[in-house]
Design a protein around this motif. Structure first.
Motif, mmCIF file in Angstrom:
data_model
loop_
_atom_site.group_PDB
_atom_site.id
_atom_site.type_symbol
_atom_site.label_atom_id
_atom_site.label_comp_id
_atom_site.label_asym_id
_atom_site.label_seq_id
_atom_site.Cartn_x
_atom_site.Cartn_y
_atom_site.Cartn_z
ATOM 1 N N PRO A 37 0.809 -1.224 0.000
ATOM 2 C CA PRO A 37 0.000 0.000 0.000
ATOM 3 C C PRO A 37 0.840 1.271 0.000
ATOM 4 O O PRO A 37 0.454 2.279 -0.600
ATOM 5 C CB PRO A 37 -0.811 -0.120 1.298
ATOM 6 N N SER A 41 0.592 4.167 -2.778
ATOM 7 C CA SER A 41 0.220 5.518 -2.362
ATOM 8 C C SER A 41 1.086 6.604 -2.987
ATOM 9 O O SER A 41 0.687 7.766 -3.042
ATOM 10 C CB SER A 41 0.282 5.636 -0.832
ATOM 11 N N ASP A 252 -10.124 -4.413 1.923
ATOM 12 C CA ASP A 252 -9.616 -3.995 0.613
ATOM 13 C C ASP A 252 -10.379 -4.630 -0.540
ATOM 14 O O ASP A 252 -10.610 -3.976 -1.568
ATOM 15 C CB ASP A 252 -8.125 -4.350 0.485
#
Length: 266
Positions: A37, A41, A252
């Motif tokens: 992640p 990001s 998710d």
């Protein structure tokens, strides 16, 4: 995007994330749930995130493996067949994932991880001491090494936990010994799948190497605690990480469905 032009703050952020992930990974596994992640990001594509994550994970698993071997916690020579099968399985999985979608694992994985967490939670003495071996080394290498290595090449999250549980259940190892041996096989699986990502040109080297340094530091710190604290540290960490990993995976990949169910019933 020119990755060499990213701000120092972003590199610092990824370095710290990798260091924390390496620490967690060396004890209980699941570090990829932080690093992937983090890469996404900052604008990295999903495939490049998986590939670059493998590069930095190699650093952490190598650092922890080397520490365990030097401290005599792992006799890597006795694990050569399991290492070879794990490497082969990961290479096969990384090759197959380029042609077959692993989406079915998104439904199965949270259930498997929850089972691991419940097992260590409800069986408090599991891995407290060595027990009789249940599976011969060759069979273990094919089943656990090859099978979990294949899974790591296809998908990956939870590989360390699956390997540690396999050593406890099938080889009768105590939890500290199982964790040490699991990290050696995890290094083999990381190397196997990384090779195919490199051949595909998907690795972002500068980002990956910065994170690799953080992984090495974090993994070394975590590995030291495994040998000094043993089952008292690893068991609660495994339970906690397993449940957090399951919650994140469910959120998710099934968050909309869960929210619709909650809205309907409540």
């Amino acid at each position: 995007m020119e990755w060499s032009l990213l701000s120092p703050e972003i590199y610092g952020f990824l370095f710290l994330v990798a260091m924390v992930a390496g620490f967690i990974d060396s004890i209980a596994g699941g570090g990829g749930l932080l690093t992937i992640p983090a890469l996404l990001s900052v604008g990295v594509s999903p495939v490049q995130a998986l590939a670059t994550n493998k590069l930095q994970a190699v650093g952490g698993s190598f650092s922890a493996s080397l520490y365990f071997i030097r401290r005599g916690a792992v006799d890597w020579r006795s694990q050569r067949f399991a290492i070879a099968m794990t490497l082969f399985g990961a290479m096969l999985g990384a090759l197959l994932v380029q042609f077959v979608s692993p989406d079915f694992l998104l439904y199965l994985l949270p259930v498997l991880v929850i089972i691991i967490g419940l097992y260590f939670l409800l069986v408090p003495n599991i891995g407290a001491e060595d027990r009789p071996r249940r599976l011969a080394p060759l069979a273990f290498g094919c089943l656990a090494g090859g099978g979990i290595g294949f899974y790591d090449g296809v998908f990956g999250p939870g590989t360390g936990s699956f390997l540690a549980l396999s050593y406890v259940m099938l080889c009768g190892y105590n939890l500290a010994k199982a964790t040490a041996h699991a990290k050696v096989l995890n290094f083999a699986s990381n190397m196997g799948s990384l090779g195919f990502f490199i051949l595909g040109g998907q690795v972002l080297w500068l980002l990956g190497l910065v994170m690799l340094i953080g992984q090495v530091i974090g993994a070394r710190l975590g590995a030291g605690l495994v040998l000094s604290r043993g089952q008292k540290l690893i068991r609660p960490m495994l339970v906690t990480i397993s449940f957090l990993m399951s919650i994140k995976l469910l959120h998710d990949h099934h968050g909309d469905t869960i929210r619709s169910w909650l809205a309907f019933y409540f």
